[in-house]
Every structure is written in structure tokens, then in C-alpha cells.
Scaffold this active site. Sequence first.
Site, PDB file in Angstrom:
ATOM      1  N   ASN A 147       8.146   5.448  12.587  1.00 28.52           N
ATOM      2  CA  ASN A 147       7.575   4.239  11.992  1.00 28.52           C
ATOM      3  C   ASN A 147       6.046   4.252  11.998  1.00 28.52           C
ATOM      4  O   ASN A 147       5.405   3.211  11.854  1.00 28.52           O
ATOM      5  CB  ASN A 147       8.090   2.986  12.722  1.00 28.52           C
ATOM      6  CG  ASN A 147       9.513   2.660  12.315  1.00 28.52           C
ATOM      7  OD1 ASN A 147      10.019   3.159  11.310  1.00 28.52           O
ATOM      8  ND2 ASN A 147      10.183   1.824  13.094  1.00 28.52           N
ATOM      9  N   ASP A 192      10.387  -2.129  17.335  1.00 22.55           N
ATOM     10  CA  ASP A 192      11.007  -0.841  16.965  1.00 22.55           C
ATOM     11  C   ASP A 192       9.937   0.214  16.724  1.00 22.55           C
ATOM     12  O   ASP A 192      10.007   0.978  15.760  1.00 22.55           O
ATOM     13  CB  ASP A 192      11.898  -1.007  15.733  1.00 22.55           C
ATOM     14  CG  ASP A 192      12.857   0.175  15.535  1.00 22.55           C
ATOM     15  OD1 ASP A 192      13.117   0.900  16.527  1.00 22.55           O
ATOM     16  OD2 ASP A 192      13.344   0.379  14.412  1.00 22.55           O
ATOM     17  N   LYS A 230       8.227   3.642  17.049  1.00 24.65           N
ATOM     18  CA  LYS A 230       8.695   5.013  17.276  1.00 24.65           C
ATOM     19  C   LYS A 230       7.922   5.919  16.324  1.00 24.65           C
ATOM     20  O   LYS A 230       7.297   5.432  15.360  1.00 24.65           O
ATOM     21  CB  LYS A 230      10.199   5.116  17.021  1.00 24.65           C
ATOM     22  CG  LYS A 230      10.642   4.667  15.637  1.00 24.65           C
ATOM     23  CD  LYS A 230      12.165   4.635  15.531  1.00 24.65           C
ATOM     24  CE  LYS A 230      12.603   4.064  14.176  1.00 24.65           C
ATOM     25  NZ  LYS A 230      14.071   3.969  14.080  1.00 24.65           N
ATOM     26  N   PRO A 231       7.927   7.235  16.550  1.00 22.73           N
ATOM     27  CA  PRO A 231       7.156   8.131  15.685  1.00 22.73           C
ATOM     28  C   PRO A 231       7.516   8.032  14.206  1.00 22.73           C
ATOM     29  O   PRO A 231       6.652   8.188  13.344  1.00 22.73           O
ATOM     30  CB  PRO A 231       7.484   9.523  16.254  1.00 22.73           C
ATOM     31  CG  PRO A 231       7.756   9.263  17.704  1.00 22.73           C
ATOM     32  CD  PRO A 231       8.480   7.942  17.726  1.00 22.73           C
ATOM     33  N   GLU A 267       0.842  -1.195   0.000  1.00 18.34           N
ATOM     34  CA  GLU A 267       0.000   0.000   0.000  1.00 18.34           C
ATOM     35  C   GLU A 267       0.878   1.246   0.000  1.00 18.34           C
ATOM     36  O   GLU A 267       1.870   1.316   0.722  1.00 18.34           O
ATOM     37  CB  GLU A 267      -0.888  -0.005   1.243  1.00 18.34           C
ATOM     38  CG  GLU A 267      -1.763   1.238   1.365  1.00 18.34           C
ATOM     39  CD  GLU A 267      -2.527   1.291   2.676  1.00 18.34           C
ATOM     40  OE1 GLU A 267      -3.492   2.065   2.759  1.00 18.34           O
ATOM     41  OE2 GLU A 267      -2.145   0.561   3.612  1.00 18.34           O
ATOM     42  N   TYR A 268       0.512   2.217  -0.804  1.00 18.70           N
ATOM     43  CA  TYR A 268       1.207   3.496  -0.797  1.00 18.70           C
ATOM     44  C   TYR A 268       0.438   4.455   0.112  1.00 18.70           C
ATOM     45  O   TYR A 268      -0.752   4.696  -0.105  1.00 18.70           O
ATOM     46  CB  TYR A 268       1.304   4.089  -2.200  1.00 18.70           C
ATOM     47  CG  TYR A 268       1.871   5.489  -2.210  1.00 18.70           C
ATOM     48  CD1 TYR A 268       3.209   5.711  -1.887  1.00 18.70           C
ATOM     49  CD2 TYR A 268       1.070   6.585  -2.501  1.00 18.70           C
ATOM     50  CE1 TYR A 268       3.726   6.997  -1.873  1.00 18.70           C
ATOM     51  CE2 TYR A 268       1.578   7.871  -2.493  1.00 18.70           C
ATOM     52  CZ  TYR A 268       2.912   8.071  -2.182  1.00 18.70           C
ATOM     53  OH  TYR A 268       3.428   9.346  -2.157  1.00 18.70           O
TER      54      TYR A 268
END
Length: 201
Positions: A58, A53, A55-56, A3-4
Site C-alpha cells: 500500500n 492496513d 503494508k509495503p 493522482e496517477y
Amino acid sequence: VMEYVEGPTLGAFLADPKRGGTLAGRLQIVRDVLIPVLEAVGIAHSKGIVHRDLKPENIIIGVDVTGRLRPRVTDFGIAKVLEQTGLTTGKHKTQAGMRLGTACYMSPEQVRAPLDVDARSDIFALGAILYEVVTGRLAFDGADEFDIMSNVVWGRYTPAQEVVPDLRADLAACIRKALAPDPWARFGDCGGMSRAVASAL
């Protein structure tokens, strides 16, 4: 085929003063972004997958045709698939090797034994993200990564209510519970954390 998603990361979103410049704006981000993220991570946990992992950077925030925010959790590159799913559930760059994750958002148990974590480690990271959204600053910081990881392991951070005196006590309690150094003192799953945060809002 993937998905884009066209939109900023949560980190970029928070840097926008029109959105994250006031407490009301930051709480709206919690409502529109963090609660759906908790639901998404909860689904991963129910399939036995731990992200490791979060985090903002990601979390990508797209917008649907109605203008509603649609966050996406990305980068499962170091995700761990649990054998058993009894629990259904410069500083910011991930380093490959023995340490897996990003220092500012790693749980104490992930610092000590990065290959031996479960869903409660993601809940810790989500608590660190919640703290950052609400206060506008990192929960765990330091002069270098050793400093940061030491603060994580010993649970040294400025309580959210000291940074934001107007913060509701029950929301501050959610952050404190998610960031507990002892994994068993945290929320048992993302659903429990999501319900507590929604109630506090």
C-alpha cells in the site's frame, strides 16, 4: 479524479537486488521512503484518520522530474476516522469482515478488537514495515494466519540485530519500540518515530 502515480510498490522495490540487496541500500530506502511515509501517515493522524492496513503493497513509489523518490500511501479503504483525536498521530491480502487488516502488519490490539484501534496501531504496522525494509524478511510470520496473529499478540519475532548483526543499536531500538505489544510503550506519534529513525540513520 485521483493522482496517477507511476512506480512500483514498496514490496516490489525491496525485491530489486540493486536497491535492497545490501544494508546500505536498505538504509537508503528507509531514508528516502520510510521517513516521508511516516510524515504522510502523521498528517492523516492529525486529521483523526487511522489507516489500519499499512503494508509495503500500500506504498507506491513514484519519481519526480528530478529523479527523487516520491512515495505515496494508498488504500485508505478500511481507514477509521476517530471521534476524538487526542493522539495526534496468499498472507498479505486484506480480508473483509470482522478482521480488518493484514495479519503480518496488524497490531496486537487490532487482532483482539479490530474496530477499536487508534494511531498507535498504525505505528506498529510502520514498525513491521521498517523491520522488513532493514532485514529483508517479515517480522511476524508463521505456518498460517492463526500462527502469525499469535506471534503478533505475544510479541514473538527475531530481533532485528540478530538478523542483521551490523545494524546500529539505536535503529534496532526504534524497531523494538514501534513493535512493542503494549500500545503505550510505542512511539507516541509518527513525528517522534520519524525523528528517532532519522537520528539513528
